[in-house]
Design a protein around this motif. Structure first.
Motif, PDB file in Angstrom:
ATOM      1  N   LEU A 283       0.799  -1.222   0.000  1.00 45.70           N
ATOM      2  CA  LEU A 283       0.000   0.000   0.000  1.00 45.70           C
ATOM      3  C   LEU A 283       0.836   1.278   0.000  1.00 45.70           C
ATOM      4  CD1 LEU A 283      -3.027  -1.003   2.241  1.00 45.70           C
ATOM      5  CD2 LEU A 283      -2.983  -0.645  -0.229  1.00 45.70           C
ATOM      6  N   ASP A 284       2.120   1.171   0.259  1.00 47.36           N
ATOM      7  CA  ASP A 284       2.961   2.364   0.160  1.00 47.36           C
ATOM      8  C   ASP A 284       3.104   2.807  -1.299  1.00 47.36           C
ATOM      9  OD1 ASP A 284       4.376  -0.088  -0.100  1.00 47.36           O
ATOM     10  OD2 ASP A 284       6.286   0.950   0.146  1.00 47.36           O
ATOM     11  N   ILE A 285       2.929   1.884  -2.242  1.00 51.94           N
ATOM     12  CA  ILE A 285       3.031   2.224  -3.672  1.00 51.94           C
ATOM     13  C   ILE A 285       1.766   1.865  -4.445  1.00 51.94           C
ATOM     14  CG2 ILE A 285       5.544   2.093  -3.749  1.00 51.94           C
ATOM     15  CD1 ILE A 285       5.204  -0.731  -5.019  1.00 51.94           C
ATOM     16  N   THR A 286       0.691   1.498  -3.731  1.00 54.33           N
ATOM     17  CA  THR A 286      -0.556   1.102  -4.385  1.00 54.33           C
ATOM     18  C   THR A 286      -1.709   1.879  -3.775  1.00 54.33           C
ATOM     19  OG1 THR A 286       0.291  -1.144  -4.685  1.00 54.33           O
ATOM     20  CG2 THR A 286      -2.080  -0.844  -4.942  1.00 54.33           C
ATOM     21  N   GLU A 287      -2.504   2.496  -4.625  1.00 52.44           N
ATOM     22  CA  GLU A 287      -3.733   3.148  -4.181  1.00 52.44           C
ATOM     23  C   GLU A 287      -4.898   2.253  -4.581  1.00 52.44           C
ATOM     24  OE1 GLU A 287      -3.506   7.849  -4.352  1.00 52.44           O
ATOM     25  OE2 GLU A 287      -3.265   6.930  -6.314  1.00 52.44           O
ATOM     26  N   VAL A 288      -5.888   2.136  -3.709  1.00 48.37           N
ATOM     27  CA  VAL A 288      -7.052   1.301  -3.985  1.00 48.37           C
ATOM     28  C   VAL A 288      -8.302   2.146  -3.777  1.00 48.37           C
ATOM     29  CG1 VAL A 288      -8.320  -0.792  -3.314  1.00 48.37           C
ATOM     30  CG2 VAL A 288      -5.823  -0.767  -3.194  1.00 48.37           C
ATOM     31  N   ALA A 289      -9.276   1.964  -4.676  1.00 49.58           N
ATOM     32  CA  ALA A 289     -10.605   2.567  -4.523  1.00 49.58           C
ATOM     33  C   ALA A 289     -11.622   1.438  -4.559  1.00 49.58           C
ATOM     34  CB  ALA A 289     -10.883   3.559  -5.647  1.00 49.58           C
ATOM     35  N   ILE A 290     -12.760   1.651  -3.914  1.00 52.80           N
ATOM     36  CA  ILE A 290     -13.818   0.643  -3.889  1.00 52.80           C
ATOM     37  C   ILE A 290     -15.131   1.322  -4.244  1.00 52.80           C
ATOM     38  CG2 ILE A 290     -15.122  -0.963  -2.427  1.00 52.80           C
ATOM     39  CD1 ILE A 290     -12.480  -1.265  -0.797  1.00 52.80           C
ATOM     40  N   ALA A 291     -15.862   0.720  -5.172  1.00 49.63           N
ATOM     41  CA  ALA A 291     -17.181   1.229  -5.554  1.00 49.63           C
ATOM     42  C   ALA A 291     -18.121   0.048  -5.710  1.00 49.63           C
ATOM     43  CB  ALA A 291     -17.095   2.017  -6.858  1.00 49.63           C
ATOM     44  N   SER A 292     -19.394   0.314  -5.534  1.00 54.22           N
ATOM     45  CA  SER A 292     -20.411  -0.704  -5.770  1.00 54.22           C
ATOM     46  C   SER A 292     -21.370  -0.164  -6.829  1.00 54.22           C
ATOM     47  CB  SER A 292     -21.155  -1.043  -4.472  1.00 54.22           C
ATOM     48  OG  SER A 292     -21.776   0.111  -3.947  1.00 54.22           O
ATOM     49  N   PHE A 293     -22.070  -1.077  -7.480  1.00 56.66           N
ATOM     50  CA  PHE A 293     -22.988  -0.626  -8.524  1.00 56.66           C
ATOM     51  C   PHE A 293     -24.187  -1.557  -8.628  1.00 56.66           C
ATOM     52  CE2 PHE A 293     -20.262  -3.655 -10.644  1.00 56.66           C
ATOM     53  CZ  PHE A 293     -21.092  -4.311 -11.540  1.00 56.66           C
ATOM     54  N   ASN A 294     -25.278  -1.007  -9.117  1.00 57.93           N
ATOM     55  CA  ASN A 294     -26.441  -1.728  -9.617  1.00 57.93           C
ATOM     56  C   ASN A 294     -26.871  -0.912 -10.830  1.00 57.93           C
ATOM     57  OD1 ASN A 294     -27.596   0.458  -8.259  1.00 57.93           O
ATOM     58  ND2 ASN A 294     -28.869  -0.772  -6.930  1.00 57.93           N
ATOM     59  N   GLN A 295     -28.010  -0.225 -10.775  1.00 57.85           N
ATOM     60  CA  GLN A 295     -28.357   0.706 -11.853  1.00 57.85           C
ATOM     61  C   GLN A 295     -27.570   2.005 -11.705  1.00 57.85           C
ATOM     62  OE1 GLN A 295     -30.201  -0.207 -14.447  1.00 57.85           O
ATOM     63  NE2 GLN A 295     -30.373  -2.192 -13.440  1.00 57.85           N
ATOM     64  N   ASN A 296     -27.081   2.258 -10.504  1.00 52.61           N
ATOM     65  CA  ASN A 296     -26.270   3.436 -10.189  1.00 52.61           C
ATOM     66  C   ASN A 296     -24.921   2.969  -9.677  1.00 52.61           C
ATOM     67  OD1 ASN A 296     -28.488   5.310 -10.630  1.00 52.61           O
ATOM     68  ND2 ASN A 296     -29.336   4.467  -8.740  1.00 52.61           N
ATOM     69  N   ILE A 297     -23.999   3.899  -9.562  1.00 50.62           N
ATOM     70  CA  ILE A 297     -22.687   3.558  -9.017  1.00 50.62           C
ATOM     71  C   ILE A 297     -22.442   4.386  -7.756  1.00 50.62           C
ATOM     72  CG2 ILE A 297     -21.434   5.187 -10.479  1.00 50.62           C
ATOM     73  CD1 ILE A 297     -19.328   2.749 -10.649  1.00 50.62           C
ATOM     74  N   ASN A 298     -21.857   3.751  -6.767  1.00 52.71           N
ATOM     75  CA  ASN A 298     -21.585   4.403  -5.496  1.00 52.71           C
ATOM     76  C   ASN A 298     -20.103   4.238  -5.165  1.00 52.71           C
ATOM     77  OD1 ASN A 298     -21.952   5.506  -2.842  1.00 52.71           O
ATOM     78  ND2 ASN A 298     -21.913   3.415  -2.066  1.00 52.71           N
ATOM     79  N   LEU A 299     -19.390   5.345  -5.115  1.00 50.37           N
ATOM     80  CA  LEU A 299     -17.985   5.316  -4.750  1.00 50.37           C
ATOM     81  C   LEU A 299     -17.901   5.196  -3.234  1.00 50.37           C
ATOM     82  CD1 LEU A 299     -15.011   5.491  -5.605  1.00 50.37           C
ATOM     83  CD2 LEU A 299     -15.207   7.984  -5.420  1.00 50.37           C
TER      84      LEU A 299
ATOM     85  N   GLY B 124     -29.980  -5.807  -5.845  1.00 49.32           N
ATOM     86  CA  GLY B 124     -30.159  -6.310  -7.202  1.00 49.32           C
ATOM     87  C   GLY B 124     -30.039  -5.203  -8.225  1.00 49.32           C
ATOM     88  N   GLY B 125     -30.218  -5.587  -9.474  1.00 46.60           N
ATOM     89  CA  GLY B 125     -30.119  -4.637 -10.576  1.00 46.60           C
ATOM     90  C   GLY B 125     -28.688  -4.530 -11.062  1.00 46.60           C
ATOM     91  N   THR B 126     -28.510  -4.482 -12.368  1.00 44.66           N
ATOM     92  CA  THR B 126     -27.166  -4.438 -12.929  1.00 44.66           C
ATOM     93  C   THR B 126     -27.153  -3.564 -14.171  1.00 44.66           C
ATOM     94  OG1 THR B 126     -26.776  -6.712 -12.201  1.00 44.66           O
ATOM     95  CG2 THR B 126     -25.275  -5.839 -13.855  1.00 44.66           C
ATOM     96  N   SER B 127     -26.223  -2.645 -14.241  1.00 44.80           N
ATOM     97  CA  SER B 127     -25.980  -1.879 -15.458  1.00 44.80           C
ATOM     98  C   SER B 127     -24.480  -1.751 -15.653  1.00 44.80           C
ATOM     99  CB  SER B 127     -26.619  -0.492 -15.404  1.00 44.80           C
ATOM    100  OG  SER B 127     -26.215   0.249 -16.551  1.00 44.80           O
ATOM    101  N   PHE B 128     -23.937  -2.574 -16.561  1.00 40.58           N
ATOM    102  CA  PHE B 128     -22.504  -2.502 -16.844  1.00 40.58           C
ATOM    103  C   PHE B 128     -22.145  -1.145 -17.433  1.00 40.58           C
ATOM    104  CE2 PHE B 128     -22.161  -7.392 -17.569  1.00 40.58           C
ATOM    105  CZ  PHE B 128     -22.315  -7.600 -16.211  1.00 40.58           C
ATOM    106  N   ASN B 129     -22.997  -0.621 -18.319  1.00 40.30           N
ATOM    107  CA  ASN B 129     -22.693   0.679 -18.925  1.00 40.30           C
ATOM    108  C   ASN B 129     -22.581   1.763 -17.864  1.00 40.30           C
ATOM    109  OD1 ASN B 129     -22.473  -0.199 -21.556  1.00 40.30           O
ATOM    110  ND2 ASN B 129     -24.630   0.143 -22.014  1.00 40.30           N
TER     111      ASN B 129
END
Length: 181
Positions: free
Chosen positions: A31-47, A69-74
């Motif tokens: 983690l000293d040289i790696t940044e990580v982000a986490i997001a979740s999604f269904n019809q919307n995306i949440n950072l 539930g719900g999924t939107s790859f786009n």
């Protein structure tokens, strides 16, 4: 390295497995040289957590994820400012998206691929208890990522994440300078 994890899981049991696997995976990252982000999604995306080196912030973000539930790859990839491509483009390092889903959706795979390539983003895809779609396979292959299909155990998901990280290390470039007198 820059690693964005984008998750969509509707089954609580699978989500618990995925959370623990992700926490274990993050703990092994430099983690000293790696940044990580986490997001979740269904019809919307949440950072859930923007890019950070802070393991506690990442753990808290994973703890707060809930199944739905719900999924939107786009939407997950292409939403302006909060989609996987726009979030990852902001990174300073080698950029990798780990896209994990237990749902199906149509994807504008050519647009997703073109935008990822424009910003040198590698996309790897994992499907949980589901065969991976041709669209996700295409996105992964074309962007230099990898894909893993129909995973269900902690061990299988853990192995896939380790392979993705190993592949990231193979594509990490440095800069070497010589100073001549």
């Amino acid at each position: 390295s820059l690693l964005g994890m984008f998750l969509k899981i509707k089954d609580i049991h699978l989500l618990l497995i995925l959370k623990q696997t992700a926490i274990d995976f993050i703990k092994m990252l430099p983690l000293d040289i790696t940044e990580v982000a986490i997001a979740s999604f269904n019809q919307n995306i949440n950072l859930a957590c923007d890019f950070t080196h802070d393991i506690q912030r990442l753990n808290n973000a994973l703890d707060d994820l809930i199944p739905y539930g719900g999924t939107s790859f786009n939407n997950a990839f292409l939403t302006e400012f909060s989609g996987a491509i726009d979030i990852s483009r902001q990174g300073k390092y080698s950029k990798v998206v780990v896209f994990i889903t237990d749902g199906l959706s149509e994807a504008s795979y050519e647009e997703i691929t073109q935008r990822a390539l424009r910003d040198t983003i590698h996309i790897s895809c994992i499907t949980v208890e589901l065969q991976i779609s041709e669209d996700l396979q295409y996105i992964a292959k074309e962007t230099g990522g990898s894909f893993y299909s129909d995973l269900s155990s902690k061990n299988d998901i853990d192995l896939a994440l380790k392979k993705i990280y190993s592949n990231l290390q193979e594509h990490t470039y440095g800069k070497l300078e010589w100073i001549l007198n």
